[in-house]
Design an enzyme around this catalytic site. Structure first.
Site, PDB file in Angstrom:
ATOM      1  N   ASN A 153     -24.602   6.525   1.719  1.00 46.23           N
ATOM      2  CA  ASN A 153     -23.524   6.777   0.479  1.00 46.23           C
ATOM      3  C   ASN A 153     -24.072   6.612  -0.842  1.00 46.23           C
ATOM      4  OD1 ASN A 153     -23.413   3.981   1.469  1.00 46.23           O
ATOM      5  ND2 ASN A 153     -22.059   3.575  -0.095  1.00 46.23           N
ATOM      6  N   SER A 201     -13.232   9.292   7.071  1.00 48.88           N
ATOM      7  CA  SER A 201     -12.334   9.060   6.383  1.00 48.88           C
ATOM      8  C   SER A 201     -11.823  10.136   5.690  1.00 48.88           C
ATOM      9  CB  SER A 201     -12.745   8.026   5.104  1.00 48.88           C
ATOM     10  OG  SER A 201     -12.827   6.577   5.765  1.00 48.88           O
ATOM     11  N   CYS A 327     -17.457   0.384  -3.067  1.00 47.73           N
ATOM     12  CA  CYS A 327     -16.601  -0.854  -2.548  1.00 47.73           C
ATOM     13  C   CYS A 327     -17.652  -2.198  -3.166  1.00 47.73           C
ATOM     14  CB  CYS A 327     -17.023  -0.961  -0.919  1.00 47.73           C
ATOM     15  SG  CYS A 327     -15.917   0.149  -0.276  1.00 47.73           S
TER      16      CYS A 327
END
Length: 389
Positions: A153, A201, A327
């Site tokens: 990511n 997701s 995050c």
């Protein structure tokens, strides 16, 4: 509010209007509980979920019973790693993962260590790739599952999943892959034949937040413990009322992503390359993961003699970019992904992750190059070390 130019699509994406439109009836008119079997409200909701599941299974070429709806990838990661460990710990206690995994995986592994799991964290090289020989040597009779993210990511680096799967099959070990960033960006034609479990997701592919799914191969489901009890939904693996509008939206987002994948991949690759070329003209620039296969939309770039926090703060007025995972964005520590790749602390702290999406234009790219170039120069102008280099 005057929002800045958005170039943080790996953090989240706006919900596509086509996705939203197909969801809306299930909030109001067709609002029934899919588990209500005695009236039309329930029947309509159940049919919508069955149709969505059929579409997803057809698009991804997987069995409908291999789909377990969750609130997203973090829940899926918890469900798979905890579920496999707790179900099979009488056979062993080792979990193999990689130092560059998403914090969702690393945090779950750390949690399971308190329950007695023996977690091995594999190194990566300077390009962000694992050593396949090291993986093969690390797997033992005590290994329960290997967990490897397909596409990172932060850097966009793509792991050689087919080769990893071959090793796991030879060693008779389960394989789980966080493929959250991969779907809609790279083809998944053979991916599901390689892995036992995977997670996704919707909000990463222009769908709604709060919905995703776990892929659990039929023959591997016996290794998975029920994660949420209550109601018996989803073959008792994940209880709870179905989120009908979100499931419908997830299916639509996957359809749009798969159908537009090739054209969008070419377009984003071209834009990313323009951005990379323009930002590389700034002195002392380092492209992280450049020598590896990467996601078409992701650029991770570091600049010497720049304070990363100050740079992000200054850019935030005009650009929405990040220094790593959403995050972990509040952390003052350098990216664990970059440090695992051998990048020094100071350089890792002076890094930008720029991720493009389907609403990014060539004009946006040129604007971003101009803004970042000017801001880096401005910061270096007040840095004595830059003058003395």
């Amino acid at each position: 509010m005057n929002y800045p130019l958005y170039l943080d699509y790996n953090a989240t994406t706006p919900c596509d209007k086509k996705v939203l439109e197909c969801m809306l009836p299930y909030f109001t008119l067709d609002f029934g509980n899919a588990s209500s079997e005695h009236h039309p409200y329930g029947w309509v909701a159940k049919e919508a979920i069955e149709d969505a599941t059929l579409h997803i299974s057809s698009l991804l070429k997987i069995d409908e019973k291999e789909i377990i709806y969750t609130s997203g990838s973090t829940e899926s990661i918890n469900a798979v790693l905890k579920g496999v460990y707790r179900k099979l710990k009488h056979k062993g206690n080792q979990i193999l993962t990689v130092k560059t995994e998403h914090k969702a995986t690393l945090d779950v592994c750390e949690y399971l260590q308190e329950e007695g799991a023996d977690v091995t964290y594999l190194d990566v090289d300077g390009n962000g790739l694992i050593d396949l020989n090291a993986l093969a040597l690390a797997i033992s009779d005590n290994t329960l599952i290997v967990s490897v993210m397909y596409a990172n990511n932060e850097t966009g680096v793509i792991q050689p999943m087919e080769a990893i799967a071959k090793i796991c099959k030879q060693k008779n070990t389960l394989l789980f892959s966080d493929a959250t960033q991969a779907i809609g960006k790279i083809p998944l034609d053979n991916f599901f034949s390689w892995v036992d479990f995977a997670c996704f997701s919707a909000h990463k592919i222009y769908g709604p937040k709060g919905i995703g799914f776990t892929f659990a191969k039929l023959e591997s489901q016996a290794s998975l413990q029920s994660f949420i009890q209550g109601g018996g939904q989803q073959r008792k693996l994940r209880g709870g009322t179905y989120n009908t509008p979100a499931i419908v939206g997830l299916a639509k987002a996957i359809k749009l992503g798969i159908n537009n994948l090739e054209a969008e991949r070419d377009r984003l690759s071209n834009l990313r390359n323009q951005l990379e070329e323009g930002l590389s003209l700034i002195e002392e620039a380092t492209i992280n993961g450049k020598k590896s296969d990467r996601l078409c939309n992701t650029l991770n770039i570091s600049y010497e003699y720049v304070d990363g926090q100050q740079l992000l703060a200054a850019l935030s007025q005009n650009l929405a970019v990040s220094n790593g995972s959403a995050c972990n964005s509040a952390s003052i520590n350098p990216s664990h992904v970059l440090t695992a790749m051998g990048i020094g602390r100071n350089l890792a702290l002076s890094t930008l992750r720029i991720s493009l999406g389907k609403y990014t234009t060539e004009e946006d790219i040129q604007q971003a190059i101009l803004i970042i170039t000017k801001e880096v120069a401005k910061q270096r102008a007040s840095n004595l070390l830059w003058d003395r280099r």
